[in-house]
Design a protein around this motif. Structure first.
Motif, PDB file in Angstrom:
ATOM      1  N   ARG A  14       0.869  -1.334   0.031  1.00 26.14           N
ATOM      2  CA  ARG A  14       0.199  -0.066  -0.144  1.00 26.14           C
ATOM      3  C   ARG A  14       0.763   1.247  -0.086  1.00 26.14           C
ATOM      4  O   ARG A  14       0.807   2.337  -0.566  1.00 26.14           O
ATOM      5  CB  ARG A  14      -0.963   0.001   1.047  1.00 26.14           C
ATOM      6  CG  ARG A  14      -2.051  -0.902   1.001  1.00 26.14           C
ATOM      7  CD  ARG A  14      -3.154  -0.751   2.231  1.00 26.14           C
ATOM      8  NE  ARG A  14      -2.834  -1.079   3.322  1.00 26.14           N
ATOM      9  CZ  ARG A  14      -2.786  -2.260   3.893  1.00 26.14           C
ATOM     10  NH1 ARG A  14      -3.337  -3.230   3.484  1.00 26.14           N
ATOM     11  NH2 ARG A  14      -2.150  -2.673   5.329  1.00 26.14           N
ATOM     12  N   GLU A  15       1.988   1.307   0.726  1.00 28.27           N
ATOM     13  CA  GLU A  15       2.811   2.340   0.741  1.00 28.27           C
ATOM     14  C   GLU A  15       3.545   2.501  -0.387  1.00 28.27           C
ATOM     15  O   GLU A  15       3.392   4.036  -1.039  1.00 28.27           O
ATOM     16  CB  GLU A  15       3.817   2.362   2.101  1.00 28.27           C
ATOM     17  CG  GLU A  15       3.107   2.234   3.203  1.00 28.27           C
ATOM     18  CD  GLU A  15       4.194   1.994   4.627  1.00 28.27           C
ATOM     19  OE1 GLU A  15       5.304   1.669   4.202  1.00 28.27           O
ATOM     20  OE2 GLU A  15       3.770   1.975   5.467  1.00 28.27           O
ATOM     21  N   GLN A  16       4.002   1.570  -1.211  1.00 29.31           N
ATOM     22  CA  GLN A  16       4.672   1.755  -2.396  1.00 29.31           C
ATOM     23  C   GLN A  16       3.637   2.205  -3.378  1.00 29.31           C
ATOM     24  O   GLN A  16       4.074   3.116  -4.345  1.00 29.31           O
ATOM     25  CB  GLN A  16       5.109   0.398  -2.813  1.00 29.31           C
ATOM     26  CG  GLN A  16       6.488   0.057  -1.922  1.00 29.31           C
ATOM     27  CD  GLN A  16       7.564   0.895  -2.025  1.00 29.31           C
ATOM     28  OE1 GLN A  16       7.996   1.352  -3.184  1.00 29.31           O
ATOM     29  NE2 GLN A  16       8.257   1.162  -0.871  1.00 29.31           N
ATOM     30  N   GLN A  17       2.386   1.725  -3.617  1.00 28.93           N
ATOM     31  CA  GLN A  17       1.422   2.061  -4.485  1.00 28.93           C
ATOM     32  C   GLN A  17       1.292   3.610  -4.127  1.00 28.93           C
ATOM     33  O   GLN A  17       0.923   4.422  -5.139  1.00 28.93           O
ATOM     34  CB  GLN A  17       0.068   1.249  -4.188  1.00 28.93           C
ATOM     35  CG  GLN A  17       0.276  -0.197  -4.690  1.00 28.93           C
ATOM     36  CD  GLN A  17      -0.870  -0.734  -4.387  1.00 28.93           C
ATOM     37  OE1 GLN A  17      -1.597  -0.792  -3.593  1.00 28.93           O
ATOM     38  NE2 GLN A  17      -1.133  -1.954  -5.328  1.00 28.93           N
ATOM     39  N   GLU A  18       1.089   4.096  -3.143  1.00 32.08           N
ATOM     40  CA  GLU A  18       0.795   5.520  -2.825  1.00 32.08           C
ATOM     41  C   GLU A  18       2.011   6.306  -3.267  1.00 32.08           C
ATOM     42  O   GLU A  18       1.802   7.277  -3.844  1.00 32.08           O
ATOM     43  CB  GLU A  18       0.630   5.773  -1.124  1.00 32.08           C
ATOM     44  CG  GLU A  18      -0.680   5.296  -0.622  1.00 32.08           C
ATOM     45  CD  GLU A  18      -0.796   5.446   0.696  1.00 32.08           C
ATOM     46  OE1 GLU A  18       0.217   6.177   1.445  1.00 32.08           O
ATOM     47  OE2 GLU A  18      -1.738   4.961   1.577  1.00 32.08           O
ATOM     48  N   GLN A  34       4.073   9.892  -7.233  1.00 30.94           N
ATOM     49  CA  GLN A  34       5.327  10.096  -8.537  1.00 30.94           C
ATOM     50  C   GLN A  34       4.543  10.389  -9.893  1.00 30.94           C
ATOM     51  O   GLN A  34       5.140  11.267 -10.644  1.00 30.94           O
ATOM     52  CB  GLN A  34       6.375   9.106  -8.469  1.00 30.94           C
ATOM     53  CG  GLN A  34       7.279   8.958  -7.287  1.00 30.94           C
ATOM     54  CD  GLN A  34       8.110   7.847  -7.268  1.00 30.94           C
ATOM     55  OE1 GLN A  34       7.859   7.038  -7.975  1.00 30.94           O
ATOM     56  NE2 GLN A  34       9.129   8.101  -6.333  1.00 30.94           N
ATOM     57  N   ASN A  35       3.420   9.382 -10.051  1.00 25.71           N
ATOM     58  CA  ASN A  35       2.847   9.651 -11.465  1.00 25.71           C
ATOM     59  C   ASN A  35       2.068  10.961 -11.537  1.00 25.71           C
ATOM     60  O   ASN A  35       1.964  11.573 -12.673  1.00 25.71           O
ATOM     61  CB  ASN A  35       1.758   8.491 -11.670  1.00 25.71           C
ATOM     62  CG  ASN A  35       2.317   7.186 -11.887  1.00 25.71           C
ATOM     63  OD1 ASN A  35       3.583   7.273 -12.451  1.00 25.71           O
ATOM     64  ND2 ASN A  35       1.688   6.157 -11.473  1.00 25.71           N
TER      65      ASN A  35
END
Length: 69
Positions: free
Chosen positions: A42-46, A51-52
């Motif tokens: 979840r943290e990496q997806q955030e 960044q996107n």
């Protein structure tokens, strides 16, 4: 002879009890690791979403600069 059977039953029960405790510990450990990995995902997806978003803004600004030239 009955004493021997009783000892065997006690040993078997103790082995079964230990196996159950080991299984319960392994299940609990697996659940904890799964929760930790899910949190990390979840943290990496955030971070990826942030960044996107930054990339999209920068592309927009670049397009605007190129249009003004």
């Amino acid at each position: 002879m009955d004493k021997n059977i009783g000892e065997q039953l006690n040993k078997a029960y103790e082995a079964y009890r230990q196996a159950c405790m080991d299984r319960d510990y392994a299940v609990k450990e697996l659940q904890q690791k799964t929760e930790n990995y899910m949190q990390q995902i979840r943290e990496q997806q955030e971070k990826i979403e942030l960044q996107n978003s930054i990339i999209a803004k920068l592309k927009s600004q670049l397009a605007a600069l190129n249009a003004n030239r």
